[in-house]
Design a protein around this motif. Structure first.
Motif, PDB file in Angstrom:
ATOM      1  N   TRP A   1     -63.502  70.128  43.595  1.00  0.00           N
ATOM      2  CA  TRP A   1     -62.847  69.406  42.491  1.00  0.00           C
ATOM      3  C   TRP A   1     -61.420  69.925  42.284  1.00  0.00           C
ATOM      4  O   TRP A   1     -60.459  69.154  42.205  1.00  0.00           O
ATOM      5  N   TYR A   2     -61.292  71.254  42.184  1.00  0.00           N
ATOM      6  CA  TYR A   2     -59.965  71.818  41.929  1.00  0.00           C
ATOM      7  C   TYR A   2     -59.031  71.639  43.128  1.00  0.00           C
ATOM      8  O   TYR A   2     -57.833  71.406  42.966  1.00  0.00           O
ATOM      9  N   LEU A   3     -59.581  71.737  44.321  1.00  0.00           N
ATOM     10  CA  LEU A   3     -58.760  71.559  45.518  1.00  0.00           C
ATOM     11  C   LEU A   3     -58.300  70.102  45.639  1.00  0.00           C
ATOM     12  O   LEU A   3     -57.141  69.827  45.989  1.00  0.00           O
ATOM     13  N   ALA A   4     -59.195  69.174  45.318  1.00  0.00           N
ATOM     14  CA  ALA A   4     -58.828  67.759  45.355  1.00  0.00           C
ATOM     15  C   ALA A   4     -57.755  67.461  44.298  1.00  0.00           C
ATOM     16  O   ALA A   4     -56.837  66.673  44.541  1.00  0.00           O
ATOM     17  N   THR A   5     -57.875  68.124  43.150  1.00  0.00           N
ATOM     18  CA  THR A   5     -56.830  67.984  42.123  1.00  0.00           C
ATOM     19  C   THR A   5     -55.497  68.509  42.659  1.00  0.00           C
ATOM     20  O   THR A   5     -54.440  67.899  42.448  1.00  0.00           O
ATOM     21  N   GLY A   6     -55.571  69.626  43.366  1.00  0.00           N
ATOM     22  CA  GLY A   6     -54.364  70.185  43.985  1.00  0.00           C
ATOM     23  C   GLY A   6     -53.764  69.226  44.997  1.00  0.00           C
ATOM     24  O   GLY A   6     -52.537  69.066  45.071  1.00  0.00           O
ATOM     25  N   THR A   7     -54.612  68.573  45.769  1.00  0.00           N
ATOM     26  CA  THR A   7     -54.118  67.591  46.747  1.00  0.00           C
ATOM     27  C   THR A   7     -53.444  66.414  46.045  1.00  0.00           C
ATOM     28  O   THR A   7     -52.398  65.932  46.481  1.00  0.00           O
ATOM     29  N   TYR A   8     -54.051  65.988  44.939  1.00  0.00           N
ATOM     30  CA  TYR A   8     -53.479  64.900  44.145  1.00  0.00           C
ATOM     31  C   TYR A   8     -52.071  65.280  43.647  1.00  0.00           C
ATOM     32  O   TYR A   8     -51.129  64.491  43.744  1.00  0.00           O
ATOM     33  N   VAL A   9     -51.959  66.498  43.151  1.00  0.00           N
ATOM     34  CA  VAL A   9     -50.654  66.995  42.675  1.00  0.00           C
ATOM     35  C   VAL A   9     -49.665  67.054  43.843  1.00  0.00           C
ATOM     36  O   VAL A   9     -48.521  66.597  43.729  1.00  0.00           O
TER      37      VAL A   9
ATOM     38  N   LEU B   1     -57.462  65.102  56.635  1.00  0.00           N
ATOM     39  CA  LEU B   1     -56.386  64.597  55.778  1.00  0.00           C
ATOM     40  C   LEU B   1     -55.356  65.685  55.501  1.00  0.00           C
ATOM     41  O   LEU B   1     -54.145  65.435  55.564  1.00  0.00           O
ATOM     42  N   SER B   2     -55.841  66.899  55.222  1.00  0.00           N
ATOM     43  CA  SER B   2     -54.912  68.000  54.926  1.00  0.00           C
ATOM     44  C   SER B   2     -54.050  68.325  56.148  1.00  0.00           C
ATOM     45  O   SER B   2     -52.873  68.669  56.006  1.00  0.00           O
ATOM     46  N   LEU B   3     -54.625  68.182  57.340  1.00  0.00           N
ATOM     47  CA  LEU B   3     -53.831  68.403  58.561  1.00  0.00           C
ATOM     48  C   LEU B   3     -52.788  67.297  58.737  1.00  0.00           C
ATOM     49  O   LEU B   3     -51.651  67.563  59.149  1.00  0.00           O
TER      50      LEU B   3
ATOM     51  N   ALA C   1     -40.549  76.344  51.825  1.00  0.00           N
ATOM     52  CA  ALA C   1     -41.557  76.645  50.797  1.00  0.00           C
ATOM     53  C   ALA C   1     -42.578  75.509  50.705  1.00  0.00           C
ATOM     54  O   ALA C   1     -43.788  75.766  50.568  1.00  0.00           O
ATOM     55  N   ILE C   2     -42.102  74.285  50.784  1.00  0.00           N
ATOM     56  CA  ILE C   2     -43.019  73.138  50.726  1.00  0.00           C
ATOM     57  C   ILE C   2     -43.953  73.161  51.932  1.00  0.00           C
ATOM     58  O   ILE C   2     -45.158  72.963  51.814  1.00  0.00           O
ATOM     59  N   GLN C   3     -43.374  73.439  53.099  1.00  0.00           N
ATOM     60  CA  GLN C   3     -44.179  73.495  54.324  1.00  0.00           C
ATOM     61  C   GLN C   3     -45.249  74.583  54.219  1.00  0.00           C
ATOM     62  O   GLN C   3     -46.413  74.373  54.578  1.00  0.00           O
ATOM     63  N   THR C   4     -44.853  75.726  53.683  1.00  0.00           N
ATOM     64  CA  THR C   4     -45.807  76.829  53.516  1.00  0.00           C
ATOM     65  C   THR C   4     -46.940  76.429  52.563  1.00  0.00           C
ATOM     66  O   THR C   4     -48.117  76.700  52.830  1.00  0.00           O
TER      67      THR C   4
ATOM     68  N   HIS D   1     -52.557  74.867  51.755  1.00  0.00           N
ATOM     69  CA  HIS D   1     -53.496  73.852  51.271  1.00  0.00           C
ATOM     70  C   HIS D   1     -54.505  73.505  52.372  1.00  0.00           C
ATOM     71  O   HIS D   1     -55.723  73.451  52.117  1.00  0.00           O
ATOM     72  N   ALA D   2     -54.006  73.316  53.587  1.00  0.00           N
ATOM     73  CA  ALA D   2     -54.888  72.972  54.711  1.00  0.00           C
ATOM     74  C   ALA D   2     -55.858  74.122  55.000  1.00  0.00           C
ATOM     75  O   ALA D   2     -57.050  73.891  55.267  1.00  0.00           O
ATOM     76  N   ILE D   3     -55.345  75.351  54.917  1.00  0.00           N
ATOM     77  CA  ILE D   3     -56.216  76.522  55.149  1.00  0.00           C
ATOM     78  C   ILE D   3     -57.313  76.580  54.077  1.00  0.00           C
ATOM     79  O   ILE D   3     -58.483  76.834  54.378  1.00  0.00           O
ATOM     80  N   ALA D   4     -56.930  76.319  52.831  1.00  0.00           N
ATOM     81  CA  ALA D   4     -57.905  76.346  51.728  1.00  0.00           C
ATOM     82  C   ALA D   4     -58.998  75.297  51.944  1.00  0.00           C
ATOM     83  O   ALA D   4     -60.181  75.575  51.707  1.00  0.00           O
TER      84      ALA D   4
END
Lengths: 233, 78
Positions: A124-132, B33-35, B55-58, B63-66
């Protein structure tokens, strides 16, 4: 709705230096040179790295940039246009803290294993992060550039489709700045519509900060371009 | 233990197996999707480069790693 239309370059030579209803008057010491006056005004209103209005920004490059081409203005939609998705994000962040315990207590959601609950919460929180992230990227990279040679419009319609259009300053025929609505008036943002000659696309800088000032700078550049062309056709 | 009870347990197991598979497939596509986002941000930075582009790229790579870590957590925990 306040619509301020600037005269085309050819018609504005006899007009006073500031034909627009700009909310900020140029300082007395710089009115002798309109170019300096507008540039100084641009710099005064220029923001930081995450600003929607950056005048003469350092370290900005774009695709198709030519040698000797300098970015005068880097524009994005006004930061206030991000409020809807920021509000949605706030609700999404609060939902697991407020709604989910309430649903569990009311028995709407059946009891699930702890591991599943942890993964669901993290998701949920990660998807929110993706949305942001996606909303920020969409805002940040949908930019309008004004260089000393042309205007550039970079559009990302989705994460995988982009369009980059540009037109030389000499091709600009008409510039108009439009502000509509109370919010736009309070925060001073609006649209700048640039009509170009021939089959070139028209440009619509949507919801950019200080639209009158942007239009004034564009008008000044087209005037300068026209004078140069008259002197050396 | 009656036959009905065993059937009920098997049905329950199947439901959880189905849920687990669904979640894993969902997370796998989320990871893809993250990739894609990571790749696209690279392209975006080429179209419009600024000082905060690295910074944006990092941030996007993190995010993809998470998302990848979440996928493996789901494999282990669910």
């Amino acid at each position: 709705m306040a619509r301020i239309k600037l005269a085309p370059a050819a018609e504005s030579e006899s007009a006073p230096p500031e034909p627009t209803a700009s909310p900020v008057a140029a300082p007395a010491e710089v009115t002798a040179s309109p170019a300096n006056g507008v540039d100084r005004e641009l710099k005064q209103k220029s923001g930081g790295r995450f600003s929607a209005f950056a005048a003469f920004p350092d370290g900005v490059s774009f695709t198709g940039e030519e040698t000797g081409e300098n970015v005068i203005l880097l524009l994005r939609q006004h930061i206030i246009t991000n409020v809807p998705w920021i509000l949605v994000t706030t609700l999404l962040l609060l939902a697991p803290l407020v709604l989910f315990p309430a649903f569990f207590m009311a028995g709407i959601i059946p009891p699930v294993p702890a591991g599943f609950r942890l993964v669901a919460l993290l998701f949920w929180y990660l998807a929110t992060g993706t949305y942001v992230l996606l909303n920020f990227l969409y805002w940040y990279f949908n930019a309008y550039l004004l260089t000393n040679e042309r205007v550039v419009d970079i559009d990302w319609f989705s994460i995988i489709y982009r369009r980059v259009s540009s037109a030389q300053v000499s091709k600009i025929q008409d510039i108009s700045a439009t502000q509509s609505g109370v919010v736009a008036g309070i925060f001073d943002f609006g649209d700048v519509v640039i009509q170009t000659a021939g089959e070139l696309p028209n440009f619509d800088f949507e919801n950019v900060p200080h639209p009158q000032l942007v239009a004034k700078k564009l008008n000044e550049m087209t005037e300068k371009e026209e004078k140069q062309w008259e002197a050396n056709p | 233990m009656t036959v009905e009870n065993i059937a009920a347990i098997i049905a329950l197991l199947n439901i959880w197996l189905f849920i687990k598979l669904f979640v894993l497939v969902l997370l796998f596509f989320y990871f893809v999707l993250s990739l894609i986002i990571t790749r696209q941000v690279d392209l975006m930075n080429q179209v419009l480069g600024t000082r905060i582009s690295p910074a944006i790229q990092t941030a996007v790579v993190f995010h993809a790693i998470a998302v990848g870590i979440l996928f493996f957590l789901a494999v282990v925990l669910i």
